[in-house]
Motif scaffolding. Structure first.
Motif, PDB file in Angstrom:
ATOM      1  N   ALA A  35     -17.540 -36.320 -15.239  1.00 18.81           N
ATOM      2  CA  ALA A  35     -17.384 -36.797 -16.619  1.00 18.81           C
ATOM      3  C   ALA A  35     -16.501 -38.035 -16.658  1.00 18.81           C
ATOM      4  O   ALA A  35     -16.799 -39.007 -17.361  1.00 18.81           O
ATOM      5  CB  ALA A  35     -16.792 -35.691 -17.494  1.00 18.81           C
ATOM      6  N   GLU A  36     -15.418 -38.023 -15.907  1.00 19.81           N
ATOM      7  CA  GLU A  36     -14.456 -39.138 -15.914  1.00 19.81           C
ATOM      8  C   GLU A  36     -15.058 -40.432 -15.373  1.00 19.81           C
ATOM      9  O   GLU A  36     -14.806 -41.505 -15.905  1.00 19.81           O
ATOM     10  CB  GLU A  36     -13.221 -38.752 -15.097  1.00 19.81           C
ATOM     11  CG  GLU A  36     -12.111 -39.747 -15.138  1.00 19.81           C
ATOM     12  CD  GLU A  36     -11.511 -39.958 -16.523  1.00 19.81           C
ATOM     13  OE1 GLU A  36     -11.061 -41.084 -16.789  1.00 19.81           O
ATOM     14  OE2 GLU A  36     -11.513 -39.016 -17.337  1.00 19.81           O
TER      15      GLU A  36
ATOM     16  N   GLU B 108     -17.918 -31.361 -20.343  1.00 21.36           N
ATOM     17  CA  GLU B 108     -16.580 -31.961 -20.249  1.00 21.36           C
ATOM     18  C   GLU B 108     -16.434 -33.144 -21.204  1.00 21.36           C
ATOM     19  O   GLU B 108     -15.330 -33.474 -21.609  1.00 21.36           O
ATOM     20  CB  GLU B 108     -16.284 -32.423 -18.822  1.00 21.36           C
ATOM     21  CG  GLU B 108     -16.076 -31.316 -17.833  1.00 21.36           C
ATOM     22  CD  GLU B 108     -14.837 -30.488 -18.112  1.00 21.36           C
ATOM     23  OE1 GLU B 108     -13.806 -31.049 -18.552  1.00 21.36           O
ATOM     24  OE2 GLU B 108     -14.895 -29.266 -17.905  1.00 21.36           O
ATOM     25  N   THR B 109     -17.540 -33.782 -21.552  1.00 21.44           N
ATOM     26  CA  THR B 109     -17.469 -34.970 -22.412  1.00 21.44           C
ATOM     27  C   THR B 109     -17.483 -34.629 -23.895  1.00 21.44           C
ATOM     28  O   THR B 109     -17.244 -35.497 -24.729  1.00 21.44           O
ATOM     29  CB  THR B 109     -18.633 -35.942 -22.123  1.00 21.44           C
ATOM     30  OG1 THR B 109     -19.868 -35.308 -22.464  1.00 21.44           O
ATOM     31  CG2 THR B 109     -18.648 -36.370 -20.663  1.00 21.44           C
TER      32      THR B 109
ATOM     33  N   TYR C 299     -17.711 -40.822  -6.255  1.00 20.32           N
ATOM     34  CA  TYR C 299     -18.251 -39.525  -6.661  1.00 20.32           C
ATOM     35  C   TYR C 299     -19.539 -39.213  -5.883  1.00 20.32           C
ATOM     36  O   TYR C 299     -19.733 -38.088  -5.427  1.00 20.32           O
ATOM     37  CB  TYR C 299     -18.510 -39.502  -8.165  1.00 20.32           C
ATOM     38  CG  TYR C 299     -18.908 -38.139  -8.638  1.00 20.32           C
ATOM     39  CD1 TYR C 299     -17.958 -37.168  -8.893  1.00 20.32           C
ATOM     40  CD2 TYR C 299     -20.252 -37.806  -8.799  1.00 20.32           C
ATOM     41  CE1 TYR C 299     -18.329 -35.902  -9.310  1.00 20.32           C
ATOM     42  CE2 TYR C 299     -20.621 -36.541  -9.205  1.00 20.32           C
ATOM     43  CZ  TYR C 299     -19.659 -35.594  -9.463  1.00 20.32           C
ATOM     44  OH  TYR C 299     -20.022 -34.341  -9.855  1.00 20.32           O
TER      45      TYR C 299
ATOM     46  N   ALA D  35     -20.608 -31.259 -16.378  1.00 22.45           N
ATOM     47  CA  ALA D  35     -20.022 -32.580 -16.645  1.00 22.45           C
ATOM     48  C   ALA D  35     -20.292 -33.005 -18.090  1.00 22.45           C
ATOM     49  O   ALA D  35     -19.422 -33.565 -18.756  1.00 22.45           O
ATOM     50  CB  ALA D  35     -20.583 -33.618 -15.680  1.00 22.45           C
TER      51      ALA D  35
ATOM     52  N   ASP E 158     -15.148 -32.350 -13.903  1.00 22.35           N
ATOM     53  CA  ASP E 158     -14.229 -33.277 -14.565  1.00 22.35           C
ATOM     54  C   ASP E 158     -14.361 -34.686 -13.982  1.00 22.35           C
ATOM     55  O   ASP E 158     -14.407 -35.670 -14.724  1.00 22.35           O
ATOM     56  CB  ASP E 158     -12.791 -32.779 -14.418  1.00 22.35           C
ATOM     57  CG  ASP E 158     -11.810 -33.725 -15.070  1.00 22.35           C
ATOM     58  OD1 ASP E 158     -11.840 -33.864 -16.314  1.00 22.35           O
ATOM     59  OD2 ASP E 158     -11.013 -34.360 -14.333  1.00 22.35           O
TER      60      ASP E 158
ATOM     61  N   SER F 248     -14.847 -26.945 -11.031  1.00 21.31           N
ATOM     62  CA  SER F 248     -14.290 -27.459 -12.290  1.00 21.31           C
ATOM     63  C   SER F 248     -13.785 -28.885 -12.116  1.00 21.31           C
ATOM     64  O   SER F 248     -14.005 -29.744 -12.975  1.00 21.31           O
ATOM     65  CB  SER F 248     -13.145 -26.563 -12.767  1.00 21.31           C
ATOM     66  OG  SER F 248     -13.619 -25.282 -13.075  1.00 21.31           O
ATOM     67  N   VAL F 249     -13.126 -29.142 -10.999  1.00 23.88           N
ATOM     68  CA  VAL F 249     -12.631 -30.493 -10.716  1.00 23.88           C
ATOM     69  C   VAL F 249     -13.798 -31.454 -10.556  1.00 23.88           C
ATOM     70  O   VAL F 249     -13.770 -32.578 -11.072  1.00 23.88           O
ATOM     71  CB  VAL F 249     -11.732 -30.501  -9.454  1.00 23.88           C
ATOM     72  CG1 VAL F 249     -11.440 -31.911  -8.977  1.00 23.88           C
ATOM     73  CG2 VAL F 249     -10.436 -29.740  -9.728  1.00 23.88           C
TER      74      VAL F 249
ATOM     75  N   ASP G 162     -13.134 -31.243 -27.883  1.00 26.34           N
ATOM     76  CA  ASP G 162     -12.586 -29.894 -27.776  1.00 26.34           C
ATOM     77  C   ASP G 162     -12.973 -29.076 -28.991  1.00 26.34           C
ATOM     78  O   ASP G 162     -12.972 -29.561 -30.121  1.00 26.34           O
ATOM     79  CB  ASP G 162     -11.062 -29.929 -27.668  1.00 26.34           C
ATOM     80  CG  ASP G 162     -10.595 -30.466 -26.341  1.00 26.34           C
ATOM     81  OD1 ASP G 162     -11.367 -30.370 -25.360  1.00 26.34           O
ATOM     82  OD2 ASP G 162      -9.469 -30.977 -26.261  1.00 26.34           O
TER      83      ASP G 162
END
Length: 103
Positions: free
Chosen positions: A41-42, A92-93, A68, A89, A38, A34-35, A96
């Motif tokens: 995506a970040e 994640e973008t 990364y 990923a 994230d 999950s990290v 919500d």
């Protein structure tokens, strides 16, 4: 708490193996995956850079992507796992969703 050093671990065994094992133990578990999604995506690793970036902004973005890419090189995932990570990923973008909405 005492922080552990890969250099100390590597004194006792092959450094490359110790580092790879440490990265894999951190990122190849449900929370680590999950990290990793994230972080992907970040840093925008799977997205094209905006067209109008200054040289400084471009260098900063390249640095984020390079870090990364180092993580990916250390965990050595299969092409199938990489495709799943890329999809995570992407998710994640997305904006919500409400509790009743589904992807």
């Amino acid at each position: 708490m005492v922080w552990h050093s890969l250099k100390r671990i590597a004194r006792r065994e092959n450094r490359a193996d110790a580092i790879e094992r440490a990265y894999r133990s951190v990122f190849l578990c449900p929370e680590g995956e999950s990290v990793l999604a994230d972080l992907a995506a970040e840093c925008g690793i799977y997205q094209a850079a905006p067209a109008e970036l200054s040289q400084r902004e471009s260098g900063y973005l390249d640095g984020r992507k390079a870090l990364y890419a180092r993580i990916l090189s250390m965990i050595r995932i299969s092409p199938e796992e990489h495709a799943a990570l890329q999809e995570a990923a992407r998710l994640e973008t997305l904006p919500d969703l409400g509790p009743d909405e589904d992807l």
